[in-house]
Design a protein around this motif. Structure first.
Motif, mmCIF file in Angstrom:
data_model
loop_
_atom_site.group_PDB
_atom_site.id
_atom_site.type_symbol
_atom_site.label_atom_id
_atom_site.label_comp_id
_atom_site.label_asym_id
_atom_site.label_seq_id
_atom_site.Cartn_x
_atom_site.Cartn_y
_atom_site.Cartn_z
ATOM 1 N N PRO A 39 0.834 -1.188 0.000
ATOM 2 C CA PRO A 39 0.000 0.000 0.000
ATOM 3 C C PRO A 39 0.881 1.255 0.000
ATOM 4 C CG PRO A 39 0.210 -0.849 2.227
ATOM 5 C CD PRO A 39 0.914 -1.822 1.349
ATOM 6 N N PRO A 40 0.320 2.408 -0.424
ATOM 7 C CA PRO A 40 1.134 3.620 -0.409
ATOM 8 C C PRO A 40 1.497 4.027 1.023
ATOM 9 C CG PRO A 40 -1.128 4.116 -1.071
ATOM 10 C CD PRO A 40 -1.027 2.622 -0.966
ATOM 11 N N ARG A 41 2.800 4.102 1.271
ATOM 12 C CA ARG A 41 3.273 4.491 2.609
ATOM 13 C C ARG A 41 4.337 5.568 2.499
ATOM 14 N NH1 ARG A 41 3.149 -1.563 5.267
ATOM 15 N NH2 ARG A 41 1.043 -1.329 6.067
ATOM 16 N N MET A 42 4.377 6.392 3.528
ATOM 17 C CA MET A 42 5.301 7.516 3.546
ATOM 18 C C MET A 42 6.024 7.548 4.875
ATOM 19 S SD MET A 42 4.101 11.376 2.831
ATOM 20 C CE MET A 42 3.967 11.294 1.087
ATOM 21 N N MET A 43 7.222 8.121 4.863
ATOM 22 C CA MET A 43 8.013 8.237 6.085
ATOM 23 C C MET A 43 8.470 9.680 6.254
ATOM 24 S SD MET A 43 11.883 7.432 6.286
ATOM 25 C CE MET A 43 12.106 9.177 6.068
ATOM 26 N N VAL A 44 8.419 10.181 7.491
ATOM 27 C CA VAL A 44 8.977 11.512 7.776
ATOM 28 C C VAL A 44 9.943 11.369 8.952
ATOM 29 C CG1 VAL A 44 6.991 12.823 6.918
ATOM 30 C CG2 VAL A 44 7.018 12.124 9.309
ATOM 31 N N ALA A 45 11.021 12.155 8.945
ATOM 32 C CA ALA A 45 11.962 12.166 10.068
ATOM 33 C C ALA A 45 11.807 13.498 10.792
ATOM 34 C CB ALA A 45 13.398 11.999 9.576
ATOM 35 N N VAL A 46 11.433 13.439 12.081
ATOM 36 C CA VAL A 46 11.166 14.673 12.839
ATOM 37 C C VAL A 46 11.988 14.669 14.119
ATOM 38 C CG1 VAL A 46 9.369 16.137 13.849
ATOM 39 C CG2 VAL A 46 8.807 14.664 11.909
ATOM 40 N N HIS A 47 12.680 15.789 14.357
ATOM 41 C CA HIS A 47 13.529 15.921 15.551
ATOM 42 C C HIS A 47 12.686 15.778 16.821
ATOM 43 C CE1 HIS A 47 16.487 17.473 18.369
ATOM 44 N NE2 HIS A 47 17.386 17.389 17.393
ATOM 45 N N VAL A 55 3.313 15.898 19.003
ATOM 46 C CA VAL A 55 1.909 15.981 18.584
ATOM 47 C C VAL A 55 1.559 14.818 17.630
ATOM 48 C CG1 VAL A 55 0.253 17.400 17.295
ATOM 49 C CG2 VAL A 55 1.702 18.448 19.034
ATOM 50 N N ILE A 56 2.461 14.488 16.708
ATOM 51 C CA ILE A 56 2.200 13.350 15.800
ATOM 52 C C ILE A 56 2.086 12.052 16.610
ATOM 53 C CG2 ILE A 56 3.184 11.863 13.988
ATOM 54 C CD1 ILE A 56 4.529 14.385 12.818
ATOM 55 N N ALA A 57 2.996 11.873 17.576
ATOM 56 C CA ALA A 57 2.989 10.643 18.382
ATOM 57 C C ALA A 57 1.669 10.501 19.138
ATOM 58 C CB ALA A 57 4.167 10.652 19.349
ATOM 59 N N GLU A 119 3.861 3.073 12.409
ATOM 60 C CA GLU A 119 5.055 2.671 13.143
ATOM 61 C C GLU A 119 5.953 3.877 13.419
ATOM 62 O OE1 GLU A 119 6.730 -0.905 11.593
ATOM 63 O OE2 GLU A 119 8.484 -0.773 12.905
ATOM 64 N N THR A 120 6.576 3.861 14.602
ATOM 65 C CA THR A 120 7.525 4.920 14.962
ATOM 66 C C THR A 120 8.863 4.268 15.271
ATOM 67 O OG1 THR A 120 5.731 6.242 15.898
ATOM 68 C CG2 THR A 120 7.969 6.816 16.571
ATOM 69 N N VAL A 121 9.910 4.751 14.617
ATOM 70 C CA VAL A 121 11.245 4.197 14.829
ATOM 71 C C VAL A 121 12.122 5.286 15.455
ATOM 72 C CG1 VAL A 121 13.246 3.086 13.727
ATOM 73 C CG2 VAL A 121 10.943 2.752 12.770
ATOM 74 N N ASP A 122 12.748 4.950 16.585
ATOM 75 C CA ASP A 122 13.635 5.894 17.272
ATOM 76 C C ASP A 122 15.022 5.783 16.643
ATOM 77 O OD1 ASP A 122 15.355 7.188 19.018
ATOM 78 O OD2 ASP A 122 14.234 6.591 20.804
ATOM 79 N N VAL A 123 15.472 6.866 15.961
ATOM 80 C CA VAL A 123 16.780 6.810 15.307
ATOM 81 C C VAL A 123 17.787 7.744 15.989
ATOM 82 C CG1 VAL A 123 16.061 5.958 13.045
ATOM 83 C CG2 VAL A 123 15.936 8.408 13.499
ATOM 84 N N GLY A 124 17.567 8.039 17.269
ATOM 85 C CA GLY A 124 18.509 8.891 18.001
ATOM 86 C C GLY A 124 17.941 10.270 18.211
ATOM 87 N N THR A 125 18.454 11.256 17.453
ATOM 88 C CA THR A 125 17.941 12.617 17.603
ATOM 89 C C THR A 125 16.520 12.769 17.046
ATOM 90 O OG1 THR A 125 18.974 13.163 15.493
ATOM 91 C CG2 THR A 125 20.200 13.735 17.487
ATOM 92 N N HIS A 126 16.159 11.908 16.104
ATOM 93 C CA HIS A 126 14.878 12.027 15.396
ATOM 94 C C HIS A 126 14.019 10.762 15.568
ATOM 95 C CE1 HIS A 126 17.134 15.241 13.487
ATOM 96 N NE2 HIS A 126 16.088 15.615 12.793
ATOM 97 N N TYR A 127 12.733 10.931 15.331
ATOM 98 C CA TYR A 127 11.837 9.787 15.142
ATOM 99 C C TYR A 127 11.533 9.658 13.655
ATOM 100 C CZ TYR A 127 10.589 9.749 20.131
ATOM 101 O OH TYR A 127 10.611 9.682 21.493
ATOM 102 N N LEU A 128 11.481 8.425 13.180
ATOM 103 C CA LEU A 128 10.911 8.172 11.856
ATOM 104 C C LEU A 128 9.456 7.792 12.077
ATOM 105 C CD1 LEU A 128 13.487 5.913 9.970
ATOM 106 C CD2 LEU A 128 13.346 8.409 10.041
ATOM 107 N N PHE A 129 8.567 8.574 11.538
ATOM 108 C CA PHE A 129 7.141 8.249 11.603
ATOM 109 C C PHE A 129 6.747 7.656 10.248
ATOM 110 C CE2 PHE A 129 7.327 11.926 14.626
ATOM 111 C CZ PHE A 129 6.951 11.235 15.774
ATOM 112 N N ILE A 130 6.260 6.423 10.270
ATOM 113 C CA ILE A 130 5.859 5.759 9.029
ATOM 114 C C ILE A 130 4.341 5.703 9.014
ATOM 115 C CG2 ILE A 130 6.023 3.635 7.660
ATOM 116 C CD1 ILE A 130 8.663 3.111 9.339
ATOM 117 N N GLY A 131 3.757 6.129 7.896
ATOM 118 C CA GLY A 131 2.301 6.206 7.845
ATOM 119 C C GLY A 131 1.715 5.570 6.598
ATOM 120 N N ASP A 132 0.509 5.029 6.751
ATOM 121 C CA ASP A 132 -0.301 4.626 5.598
ATOM 122 C C ASP A 132 -0.880 5.888 5.002
ATOM 123 O OD1 ASP A 132 -0.233 1.854 5.335
ATOM 124 O OD2 ASP A 132 -1.742 1.559 6.904
ATOM 125 N N VAL A 133 -0.668 6.102 3.701
ATOM 126 C CA VAL A 133 -1.264 7.275 3.050
ATOM 127 C C VAL A 133 -2.734 6.942 2.755
ATOM 128 C CG1 VAL A 133 -1.172 8.834 1.074
ATOM 129 C CG2 VAL A 133 0.954 7.946 2.060
#
Ligand SMILES: Cc1cc2nc3c(=O)[nH]c(=O)nc-3n(C[C@H](O)[C@H](O)[C@H](O)COP(=O)(O)O)c2cc1C
Length: 167
Positions: A39-47, A55-57, A119-133
């Protein structure tokens, strides 16, 4: 290590936004990408220090808008150099809602996506937020603003919380 190698990487510029418990938040990111088509999925990296991350979490959803070339530095500054805790980022450029209820500004954008967080992945300084579009719309035929155009034509700087920041 030659950190200038990272300057060869290409990006667009986006605003990622959401709302939880009455707090609307949004920030500029260069780190948004489609990760799967079916399915279409997108990822954003947010400090983690950005209000938008918290707020996203809490909301479990987010909107991503693709900024177009009509955007100027005041627009970038509105979303990229202020805090959503102390400033309503949606006042000056308008506020609309995605189908899943996320706020976004309709000005200076050529596309809008709404995502449900899976899904949320902790990559250190940032979170990767993965979402179903869950919704995607082409808003105008304007060209998307690239990170390289931001640097070369708008003479913009990269702030410390950007994933690609170099001191
Ligand atoms: C050109 C540019 C690129 C940016 N890229 C990112 C990014 O990829 N990830 C991120 O977390 N912040 C990035 N930022 C920084 C946030 O937009 C900035 O910290 C913002 O003020 C956070 O707002 P908030 O605290 O209301 O969420 C970028 C800012 C600019 C101007």
């Amino acid at each position: 290590m030659d950190l200038t190698a990272f300057f060869t990487m290409s990006y667009g510029l986006y605003v990622v936004s959401s709302e939880a418990d009455g707090l609307k938040a949004g920030c500029i990111i260069n780190t948004a990408t489609q990760v799967t088509a079916e399915p279409p999925r997108m990822m954003v990296a947010v400090h983690k220090d950005n209000v938008t991350a918290d707020v996203i979490a809490r909301a479990g959803k987010f909107a991503v808008t693709a900024i177009d070339k009509t955007a100027d530095m005041p627009y970038i500054g509105n979303f990229g150099f202020r805090s959503s805790n102390t400033f309503d980022k949606f006042e000056k450029y308008g506020e609309e809602r995605t189908g899943n209820g996320c706020p976004y500004s309709p000005q200076h954008i050529c596309a809008v996506f709404s995502c449900d967080l899976i899904e949320t992945v902790d990559v250190g300084t940032h979170y990767l937020f993965i979402g179903d579009v869950v919704e995607a719309e082409r808003v105008s035929d304007e060209e998307p603003l690239t990170y390289s155009y931001y640097h070369s034509t708008l003479k913009g700087k990269t702030p410390p919380k950007a994933s690609s920041y170099q001191a």
